[in-house]
Design a protein around this motif. Sequence first.
Motif, PDB file in Angstrom:
ATOM      1  N   LEU A   1       0.900  -1.220   0.004  1.00 13.67           N
ATOM      2  CA  LEU A   1      -0.050  -0.061   0.052  1.00 13.67           C
ATOM      3  C   LEU A   1       0.823   1.214   0.183  1.00 13.67           C
ATOM      4  O   LEU A   1       0.493   2.408  -0.767  1.00 13.67           O
ATOM      5  CB  LEU A   1      -0.968   0.026   1.219  1.00 13.67           C
ATOM      6  N   HIS A   2       2.204   1.309   0.519  1.00 14.06           N
ATOM      7  CA  HIS A   2       2.831   2.236   0.678  1.00 14.06           C
ATOM      8  C   HIS A   2       3.153   2.719  -0.903  1.00 14.06           C
ATOM      9  O   HIS A   2       3.436   4.083  -1.193  1.00 14.06           O
ATOM     10  CB  HIS A   2       4.116   2.135   1.430  1.00 14.06           C
ATOM     11  N   TYR A   3       3.581   1.832  -1.639  1.00 10.80           N
ATOM     12  CA  TYR A   3       3.754   2.056  -2.995  1.00 10.80           C
ATOM     13  C   TYR A   3       2.816   2.776  -3.716  1.00 10.80           C
ATOM     14  O   TYR A   3       2.793   3.858  -4.254  1.00 10.80           O
ATOM     15  CB  TYR A   3       4.241   0.830  -3.871  1.00 10.80           C
ATOM     16  N   PHE A   4       1.288   2.465  -3.459  1.00 13.18           N
ATOM     17  CA  PHE A   4       0.298   3.068  -4.062  1.00 13.18           C
ATOM     18  C   PHE A   4       0.246   4.532  -3.548  1.00 13.18           C
ATOM     19  O   PHE A   4      -0.077   5.530  -4.357  1.00 13.18           O
ATOM     20  CB  PHE A   4      -0.934   2.126  -3.657  1.00 13.18           C
ATOM     21  N   LEU A   5       0.563   4.664  -2.292  1.00  9.67           N
ATOM     22  CA  LEU A   5       0.001   5.832  -1.544  1.00  9.67           C
ATOM     23  C   LEU A   5       1.295   6.905  -2.207  1.00  9.67           C
ATOM     24  O   LEU A   5       0.951   7.984  -2.711  1.00  9.67           O
ATOM     25  CB  LEU A   5       0.362   5.835  -0.046  1.00  9.67           C
ATOM     26  N   VAL A   6       2.461   6.710  -2.314  1.00  6.90           N
ATOM     27  CA  VAL A   6       3.465   7.198  -2.768  1.00  6.90           C
ATOM     28  C   VAL A   6       3.278   7.862  -4.383  1.00  6.90           C
ATOM     29  O   VAL A   6       3.570   8.883  -4.510  1.00  6.90           O
ATOM     30  CB  VAL A   6       4.914   6.813  -2.438  1.00  6.90           C
ATOM     31  N   VAL A   7       2.962   6.880  -5.236  1.00  8.13           N
ATOM     32  CA  VAL A   7       2.900   7.035  -6.628  1.00  8.13           C
ATOM     33  C   VAL A   7       1.688   8.185  -6.793  1.00  8.13           C
ATOM     34  O   VAL A   7       1.595   9.105  -7.520  1.00  8.13           O
ATOM     35  CB  VAL A   7       2.596   5.889  -7.262  1.00  8.13           C
ATOM     36  N   SER A   8       0.517   7.762  -6.076  1.00  7.71           N
ATOM     37  CA  SER A   8      -0.638   8.622  -6.238  1.00  7.71           C
ATOM     38  C   SER A   8      -0.455   9.931  -5.617  1.00  7.71           C
ATOM     39  O   SER A   8      -0.999  10.984  -6.409  1.00  7.71           O
ATOM     40  CB  SER A   8      -1.940   7.795  -5.587  1.00  7.71           C
ATOM     41  N   VAL A   9       0.123  10.308  -4.540  1.00  8.80           N
ATOM     42  CA  VAL A   9       0.339  11.635  -4.084  1.00  8.80           C
ATOM     43  C   VAL A   9       1.305  12.199  -4.740  1.00  8.80           C
ATOM     44  O   VAL A   9       0.871  13.260  -4.913  1.00  8.80           O
ATOM     45  CB  VAL A   9       0.750  11.202  -2.385  1.00  8.80           C
ATOM     46  N   VAL A  10       2.473  11.508  -5.178  1.00  7.42           N
ATOM     47  CA  VAL A  10       3.378  12.191  -6.001  1.00  7.42           C
ATOM     48  C   VAL A  10       2.760  12.776  -7.380  1.00  7.42           C
ATOM     49  O   VAL A  10       3.106  14.011  -7.515  1.00  7.42           O
ATOM     50  CB  VAL A  10       4.626  11.241  -6.152  1.00  7.42           C
ATOM     51  N   VAL A  11       2.147  11.858  -7.986  1.00  5.83           N
ATOM     52  CA  VAL A  11       1.496  12.180  -9.129  1.00  5.83           C
ATOM     53  C   VAL A  11       0.453  13.429  -9.103  1.00  5.83           C
ATOM     54  O   VAL A  11       0.450  14.211  -9.804  1.00  5.83           O
ATOM     55  CB  VAL A  11       0.913  11.180  -9.929  1.00  5.83           C
ATOM     56  N   SER A  12      -0.316  13.229  -7.851  1.00  8.60           N
ATOM     57  CA  SER A  12      -1.481  14.279  -7.773  1.00  8.60           C
ATOM     58  C   SER A  12      -0.810  15.701  -7.542  1.00  8.60           C
ATOM     59  O   SER A  12      -1.272  16.576  -7.790  1.00  8.60           O
ATOM     60  CB  SER A  12      -2.481  13.848  -6.598  1.00  8.60           C
TER      61      SER A  12
ATOM     62  N   THR B   1      -4.591  13.438 -10.456  1.00 12.46           N
ATOM     63  CA  THR B   1      -5.265  12.732  -9.248  1.00 12.46           C
ATOM     64  C   THR B   1      -5.597  11.100  -9.850  1.00 12.46           C
ATOM     65  O   THR B   1      -5.151  10.144  -9.259  1.00 12.46           O
ATOM     66  CB  THR B   1      -6.447  13.270  -8.318  1.00 12.46           C
ATOM     67  N   MET B   2      -6.473  11.000 -10.747  1.00 14.49           N
ATOM     68  CA  MET B   2      -6.835   9.758 -11.310  1.00 14.49           C
ATOM     69  C   MET B   2      -5.593   8.977 -11.779  1.00 14.49           C
ATOM     70  O   MET B   2      -5.723   7.999 -11.698  1.00 14.49           O
ATOM     71  CB  MET B   2      -7.861   9.963 -12.306  1.00 14.49           C
ATOM     72  N   PHE B   3      -4.880   9.746 -12.672  1.00  9.97           N
ATOM     73  CA  PHE B   3      -3.806   9.212 -13.231  1.00  9.97           C
ATOM     74  C   PHE B   3      -2.853   8.490 -12.163  1.00  9.97           C
ATOM     75  O   PHE B   3      -2.214   7.564 -12.167  1.00  9.97           O
ATOM     76  CB  PHE B   3      -2.890  10.149 -14.130  1.00  9.97           C
ATOM     77  N   GLY B   4      -2.693   9.257 -10.914  1.00  4.28           N
ATOM     78  CA  GLY B   4      -1.814   8.747  -9.841  1.00  4.28           C
ATOM     79  C   GLY B   4      -2.406   7.668  -9.007  1.00  4.28           C
ATOM     80  O   GLY B   4      -1.570   6.625  -8.714  1.00  4.28           O
ATOM     81  N   ILE B   5      -3.512   7.470  -9.162  1.00  2.00           N
ATOM     82  CA  ILE B   5      -4.415   6.126  -8.636  1.00  2.00           C
ATOM     83  C   ILE B   5      -4.335   5.162  -9.445  1.00  2.00           C
ATOM     84  O   ILE B   5      -3.786   3.924  -9.000  1.00  2.00           O
ATOM     85  CB  ILE B   5      -6.046   6.662  -8.214  1.00  2.00           C
ATOM     86  N   VAL B   6      -4.266   5.290 -10.636  1.00  2.00           N
ATOM     87  CA  VAL B   6      -4.026   4.212 -11.581  1.00  2.00           C
ATOM     88  C   VAL B   6      -2.776   3.801 -11.846  1.00  2.00           C
ATOM     89  O   VAL B   6      -2.516   2.600 -11.686  1.00  2.00           O
ATOM     90  CB  VAL B   6      -4.694   4.597 -13.129  1.00  2.00           C
ATOM     91  N   GLY B   7      -1.734   4.722 -11.463  1.00  2.00           N
ATOM     92  CA  GLY B   7      -0.511   4.441 -11.824  1.00  2.00           C
ATOM     93  C   GLY B   7      -0.013   3.937 -10.433  1.00  2.00           C
ATOM     94  O   GLY B   7       0.831   3.059 -10.509  1.00  2.00           O
ATOM     95  N   GLY B   8      -0.614   4.221  -9.061  1.00  2.00           N
ATOM     96  CA  GLY B   8      -0.195   3.285  -8.069  1.00  2.00           C
ATOM     97  C   GLY B   8      -0.438   1.727  -8.157  1.00  2.00           C
ATOM     98  O   GLY B   8       0.000   0.903  -7.811  1.00  2.00           O
ATOM     99  N   ILE B   9      -1.855   1.586  -8.631  1.00  2.00           N
ATOM    100  CA  ILE B   9      -2.351   0.117  -8.874  1.00  2.00           C
ATOM    101  C   ILE B   9      -1.434  -0.581 -10.005  1.00  2.00           C
ATOM    102  O   ILE B   9      -1.201  -1.685  -9.621  1.00  2.00           O
ATOM    103  CB  ILE B   9      -3.895   0.231  -9.179  1.00  2.00           C
ATOM    104  N   ALA B  10      -1.295   0.142 -10.809  1.00  2.00           N
ATOM    105  CA  ALA B  10      -0.501  -0.507 -11.846  1.00  2.00           C
ATOM    106  C   ALA B  10       0.998  -0.757 -11.678  1.00  2.00           C
ATOM    107  O   ALA B  10       1.534  -1.924 -11.743  1.00  2.00           O
ATOM    108  CB  ALA B  10      -0.593   0.480 -13.345  1.00  2.00           C
ATOM    109  N   LEU B  11       1.570  -0.037 -10.490  1.00  2.00           N
ATOM    110  CA  LEU B  11       2.974  -0.157 -10.003  1.00  2.00           C
ATOM    111  C   LEU B  11       2.905  -1.432  -9.263  1.00  2.00           C
ATOM    112  O   LEU B  11       3.797  -2.440  -8.899  1.00  2.00           O
ATOM    113  CB  LEU B  11       3.468   1.010  -9.105  1.00  2.00           C
ATOM    114  N   ILE B  12       1.873  -1.759  -8.260  1.00  2.00           N
ATOM    115  CA  ILE B  12       1.732  -2.839  -7.375  1.00  2.00           C
ATOM    116  C   ILE B  12       1.549  -4.027  -8.242  1.00  2.00           C
ATOM    117  O   ILE B  12       2.117  -5.007  -7.866  1.00  2.00           O
ATOM    118  CB  ILE B  12       0.259  -2.579  -6.451  1.00  2.00           C
ATOM    119  N   LEU B  13       0.756  -3.916  -9.256  1.00  2.00           N
ATOM    120  CA  LEU B  13       0.577  -5.259 -10.143  1.00  2.00           C
ATOM    121  C   LEU B  13       1.964  -5.653 -10.985  1.00  2.00           C
ATOM    122  O   LEU B  13       2.180  -6.824 -11.083  1.00  2.00           O
ATOM    123  CB  LEU B  13      -0.668  -4.802 -11.116  1.00  2.00           C
ATOM    124  N   LEU B  14       2.574  -4.667 -11.187  1.00  2.00           N
ATOM    125  CA  LEU B  14       3.963  -4.708 -12.120  1.00  2.00           C
ATOM    126  C   LEU B  14       4.893  -5.490 -11.148  1.00  2.00           C
ATOM    127  O   LEU B  14       5.634  -6.193 -11.303  1.00  2.00           O
ATOM    128  CB  LEU B  14       4.375  -3.495 -12.614  1.00  2.00           C
TER     129      LEU B  14
END
Length: 518
Positions: free
Chosen positions: A15-26, A423-436
Amino acid sequence: MSELKYYFSIFLRRLHYFLVVSVVVSAVAGIAAFALPPAYESQTRLLLEGPQIPSELASSTVMVGLIEQIEIIEQRLMTRANMLDVARSQAVFEDIQKMTADEVVGAMRARTIIVKPRGRNPTPIMNITFEARSPQIAAGVLNQYLTLIERQNAEFRTSRAGNTLEFFQQEVERLGQDLDAQSARILEFKTANSGALPESLDYRLDQQATLQEQVRQIDRDISSLENQRTRLVEIFEATGQLTQERAAPQLSPDEQRLQELQSQLDEALSIYSETNPRVKMLQARVEQVKERIAAAPEPSPETETETPERRAGSTTLDLQLSEIDARISMLQEQRGETEERLSALSESLAKTPANSVALEELTRAYNNIEEQYNLAVDRLAKASTGERIESLSRGGRISVIEPPAVPNAPTKPNRMLIAGGGTMFGIVGGIALILLIELLNRTARRPEDIVKRIGVRPLATLPYMRSRSEIVWKRLIKLTIYLAILVGLPAAVYAIHLYYLPLDLLADRAMNKIGVRW
């Protein structure tokens, strides 16, 4: 159910990856949304009108299609020199003095949008939009664009019409000179071959037939005179005298000529005075004949011993033979002259076919040049009319349907759209990072993973047990990284904005360098 719990536990651990990516992109999207400078767009619409005069009455010589004309306008407008002049005259960029010429041209072209008509039967309307940092600059640039378009279009059309007119003027002059030169060659050829031209062929054939008949007639006359002379000699030798008709005294040829000239002189004196040139000429001929008669030889002594009858017959015979010989000599001379004329005619007739071919070739070349000359004269008249139409702006022209207006509000950027999209791109990017990360992580973490790898089920599995100090250090490192990202990134952006260059100017300069707009 166990699989779902497993994947949910993995998501919680990542979850921390998701939070970091979404927060940074947003955060980056939010900063970009409020850092991008406002842009003002001004638009103008142009109508490409056809000729003002119907083509059935008078047509312009500038025949340019709609698509070609629009392409010409665009290419001539977007030249490097025009972009630099407009950018510097309107002060489009604040730091234009620090920008290179390539950067200025790229930025101007990126801010200029030209929408051309498309489709099978497009409407001849052209939209031009320019984006600038202030509404006055945007409208000013478009006004200068319009000035350039109208001036360059007028110059293009008049220069093309003028070039067409000049070309046909040169063609008419050149073909006129060729026509004169070919006419001179024909005249020279006819002069050099005046006696052997095809147009006089029938006359010369008739003349040849006439001369041939004259030669035959002369031959017949000569033969008749020779036969007559022979008969006279035979009669005189046989009888010693001529027939009664021929016994009469006969005059010599000179005496007969003297009588004829004297008769002509008497007739002339009855009409003209003695000072008349004709009278003087006849008098001179009379004197010449008299001198020739006076100089004639005297009869020989032998003839004096002859009897008077034989002497008279001999004299008459001599006179008649002399007359016949003179006539034969004259006919032979006439025959020679006629044969010379026949020879000249035959030579001219032999030359006529070759001269006819050469003259036809010269005439054909003359006719071709004359046809080209007439066609060039006709086209010169049309080119002159077309040049007149373009000089009076009665041909195709550009009309401004919608002049440039000063915009009241900036048209770019849409800050809410950029921030929300980030913001939407950050959320999608965080989920995509976890899957990757999970797809790339091939380590065995469950007994099922071991069974799948080696095909043997283990009796028991023992998880790795970290010590308290390891757990604390790991969490401290993650917290430091998160704080560095979440706090350090905004602080760095703020420091750049405060101490180096405002973010809006920095973004504008970056877009100018790469030649794109948002």
